[in-house]
Design an enzyme around this catalytic site. Structure first.
Site, mmCIF file in Angstrom:
data_model
loop_
_atom_site.group_PDB
_atom_site.id
_atom_site.type_symbol
_atom_site.label_atom_id
_atom_site.label_comp_id
_atom_site.label_asym_id
_atom_site.label_seq_id
_atom_site.Cartn_x
_atom_site.Cartn_y
_atom_site.Cartn_z
ATOM 1 N N TRP A 101 25.698 -7.697 -22.276
ATOM 2 C CA TRP A 101 24.880 -8.759 -21.729
ATOM 3 C C TRP A 101 23.993 -9.216 -23.055
ATOM 4 O O TRP A 101 24.059 -10.366 -23.210
ATOM 5 C CB TRP A 101 24.406 -8.829 -20.500
ATOM 6 C CG TRP A 101 25.193 -8.940 -19.606
ATOM 7 C CD1 TRP A 101 25.410 -7.864 -18.375
ATOM 8 C CD2 TRP A 101 26.143 -9.986 -18.894
ATOM 9 N NE1 TRP A 101 26.578 -8.166 -17.563
ATOM 10 C CE2 TRP A 101 26.873 -9.684 -18.019
ATOM 11 C CE3 TRP A 101 26.275 -11.067 -19.433
ATOM 12 C CZ2 TRP A 101 27.896 -10.371 -17.365
ATOM 13 C CZ3 TRP A 101 27.420 -12.130 -18.858
ATOM 14 C CH2 TRP A 101 28.078 -11.659 -17.969
ATOM 15 N N ASP A 171 16.139 -10.554 -19.322
ATOM 16 C CA ASP A 171 17.329 -10.864 -18.452
ATOM 17 C C ASP A 171 17.338 -9.891 -17.506
ATOM 18 O O ASP A 171 17.851 -8.792 -17.430
ATOM 19 C CB ASP A 171 18.850 -10.949 -19.333
ATOM 20 C CG ASP A 171 20.036 -11.256 -18.366
ATOM 21 O OD1 ASP A 171 19.697 -11.307 -17.256
ATOM 22 O OD2 ASP A 171 20.867 -11.292 -18.965
ATOM 23 N N LYS A 195 23.542 -11.222 -8.066
ATOM 24 C CA LYS A 195 23.666 -9.691 -8.030
ATOM 25 C C LYS A 195 22.579 -9.181 -6.712
ATOM 26 O O LYS A 195 22.883 -8.581 -5.910
ATOM 27 C CB LYS A 195 23.112 -9.164 -9.283
ATOM 28 C CG LYS A 195 23.840 -9.175 -10.681
ATOM 29 C CD LYS A 195 25.213 -10.119 -10.523
ATOM 30 C CE LYS A 195 25.926 -10.212 -11.831
ATOM 31 N NZ LYS A 195 25.256 -10.506 -13.141
HETATM 32 C C1 LIG Z 1 25.845 -11.114 -14.284
HETATM 33 C C2 LIG Z 1 24.883 -11.015 -15.582
HETATM 34 C C3 LIG Z 1 24.815 -12.358 -16.321
HETATM 35 C C4 LIG Z 1 25.722 -13.462 -16.427
HETATM 36 O O1 LIG Z 1 25.410 -14.112 -15.154
HETATM 37 P P1 LIG Z 1 26.032 -15.608 -14.707
HETATM 38 O O2 LIG Z 1 24.949 -16.052 -13.692
HETATM 39 O O3 LIG Z 1 27.369 -15.391 -14.254
HETATM 40 O O4 LIG Z 1 26.024 -16.467 -15.878
HETATM 41 C C5 LIG Z 1 23.822 -12.192 -17.545
HETATM 42 N N1 LIG Z 1 22.931 -10.954 -17.739
HETATM 43 C C6 LIG Z 1 23.279 -10.101 -16.892
HETATM 44 C C7 LIG Z 1 22.386 -8.821 -17.206
HETATM 45 C C8 LIG Z 1 23.999 -10.070 -15.877
HETATM 46 O O5 LIG Z 1 24.172 -9.075 -14.830
#
Ligand SMILES: *Cc1c(COP(=O)(O)O)cnc(C)c1O
Length: 359
Positions: A101, A171, A195
Site C-alpha cells: 500500500w 493511511d 476493513k
Molecule cells: C485496502 C487498503 C487500501 C485500498 O483501499 P480501497 O478502499 O480499496 O481503495 C489502501 N490502503 C490500505 C492500507 C488498505 O488496507
C-alpha cells in the site's frame, strides 16, 4: 451455524450491527422508508449523518479543529487527493515505504510532485518497519506519509512518528478504530471503510482545518477537501447507506467499551495466534516481532505443499477466507474489531488439529 470470516476486506462486521440493519432495512424508525431510499438532504438522513460524525469524534477523540469527511473513491483515491491538497506550494513530500500500500501511495504521489522515500523495508520483502531514527527526511517536505498497518504484509507501526512541524499523513485503512490513537499528532488520516468501519464505498478523511484550501492547479472539484469540508460532505450525494452502517458500528464501539476495550481484546486475539505461530516449526510468521500487526496476520506452513489441504480443512471447519495474498503466500487471518475472540480460538484449535494430523 457459526462461521468465522477472516477476510482482509471487505471484512467481517459486528453481528449485532448487521441484525440492526436487517431490522431497519425496510422501515427506518417508522419513516416508512429504507435509509437507501432517503434524500441525503432530508431531516432523517441529516440526523443519521450528524450522529455518525458526532459518534466517530467521540470514539476517536477527534479535536474540534479537524474536519471529518465522508467521501467515496476508496483509500486509493486518497493516494492522489493527498498530494493534490497537501503539497501546498511545496515541491516534494516524504513517504515511508513499508509494503504494497505504501508503494501504491508513492507511485500516485509522483504524478503530482517529487517523492522522497525516507526509508524502505523492501530489502527483506517488507517484513518489518525501518526504525524512525533511520528515516532520511527532507526538512522541506510538504508532509510525511506512512502506512501504520500494511494490510497485506501484516506489518504495523505502533508508535506515532514525531514529524515535528511537518504534517503527518496516515493511511489507516486497516488499523483505524483498532486501538486509541492521538489524532492531534496527525495532519490527515484516511481510511477506506471496508476493513474496520463498515461496508465498501465509504472513505473517511480526518483532516486538520488549516491544511485545507490550497490545491494544485487543475484539481477537480470533487478532489478538493474544501468542497466537502464546506458542505458537510453533502456537496454531492454521499455514500448514504455506508454512512448509516458505519454510524451503527460507532455506536457498537461505544457500547462495547470504546477503543481502549477494542485494543485489549485485539491484543488478546493477536497474542493467541502469534503464540501458536511461535510455539512450533510447523507454522511460521514472516513478520519481525516488533511490527506484528494486531489486525492482519500472515502465516506460512513449513511445507507449502500442505497449503491447499489447510485451506480446504479450514473451510470445512467454517473458517473462511484465510488464503494469503499472492505477494506473501501461505495464509492470512484478518482479525478486525468485529472478529470475536471465539473466532481466533476456533482457528487456533483447527491449527492444532491440522498440525497433529499432518505434522
Ligand atoms: C485496502 C487498503 C487500501 C485500498 O483501499 P480501497 O478502499 O480499496 O481503495 C489502501 N490502503 C490500505 C492500507 C488498505 O488496507
Amino acid at each position: 451455524m457459526t462461521i468465522y470470516n477472516f477476510s482482509a476486506g471487505p471484512a467481517v462486521l459486528p453481528k449485532a450491527v448487521l441484525q440492526q440493519v436487517q431490522a431497519e432495512m425496510v422501515d427506518w424508525h417508522g419513516s416508512g422508508m429504507s435509509v437507501m431510499e432517503m434524500s441525503h438532504r432530508g431531516k432523517e438522513f441529516m440526523g443519521i449523518a450528524a450522529a455518525a460524525e458526532a459518534d466517530l469524534r467521540e470514539v476517536m477523540g477527534i479535536p474540534a479543529n479537524y474536519k471529518v469527511l465522508f467521501l467515496q473513491g476508496g483509500a486509493s483515491s486518497q493516494f492522489a487527493m493527498v498530494p493534490m491538497n497537501l503539497l501546498r506550494g511545496k515541491a516534494s513530500a516524504d513517504y515511508l515505504n513499508t509494503g504494497e500500500w505504501s508503494k501504491k501511495a508513492i507511485k500516485e504521489a509522483k504524478k503530482y510532485g517529487a517523492v522522497n522515500v525516507v526509508a524502505t523495508s523492501e530489502d527483506k520483502n517488507f517484513s518489518y518497519a525501518p526504525a524512525f531514527d533511520t528515516w532520511k527526511r527532507d526538512a522541506n517536505a510538504a508532509y510525511l506519509h506512512y502506512t501504520p498497518n500494511e494490510t497485506i504484509g501484516g506489518v504495523e507501526i505502533f508508535d506515532i512518528p514525531d514529524s515535528g512541524d511537518t504534517p503527518l499523513v496516515a493511511d489507516m485503512s486497516s488499523t483505524i478504530l483498532s486501538r486509541p490513537m492521538d489524532v492531534s499528532k496527525f495532519g490527515l488520516i484516511y481510511a477506506g471503510a471496508q476493513k474496520n468501519i463498515g461496508p465498501a464505498g465509504l472513505t473517511i478523511v480526518i483532516v486538520r482545518e488549516d491544511l485545507i484550501g490550497e490545491t494544485l492547479k487543475g484539481t477537480p472539484t470533487m478532489f478538493d477537501y474544501k468542497t466537502h469540508a464546506d458542505n458537510e460532505s453533502m456537496y454531492n450525494t454521499p455514500p448514504t447507506f455506508g454512512m448509516y452502517t458505519a454510524g451503527l458500528v460507532f455506536k457498537w464501539l461505544q457500547s462495547n467499551g470504546g477503543l481502549t476495550a477494542m485494543e485489549k481484546t485485539n491484543r488478546e486475539k493477536a497474542g493467541l495466534l502469534y503464540s501458536k505461530l511461535d510455539s512450533t516449526g510447523f507454522y511460521n510468521s514472516p513478520v519481525a516481532p516488533a511490527n506484528r500487526s494486531l489486525m492482519n496476520i500472515p502465516f506460512t506452513l513449513a511445507d507449502a505443499a500442505l497449503d491447499d489441504a489447510f485451506l480446504k480443512g479450514a473451510k470445512e471447519a467454517n473458517l473462511l477466507q484465510l488464503k494469503g495474498h499472492r505477494s506473501v503466500g501461505g495464509m492470512r487471518a484478518s482479525i478486525y474489531n468485529a472478529m470475536p475472540l471465539a473466532g481466533v480460538q476456533a482457528l487456533v484449535a483447527y491449527m492444532n488439529d491440522f498440525e497433529k494430523s499432518h505434522g
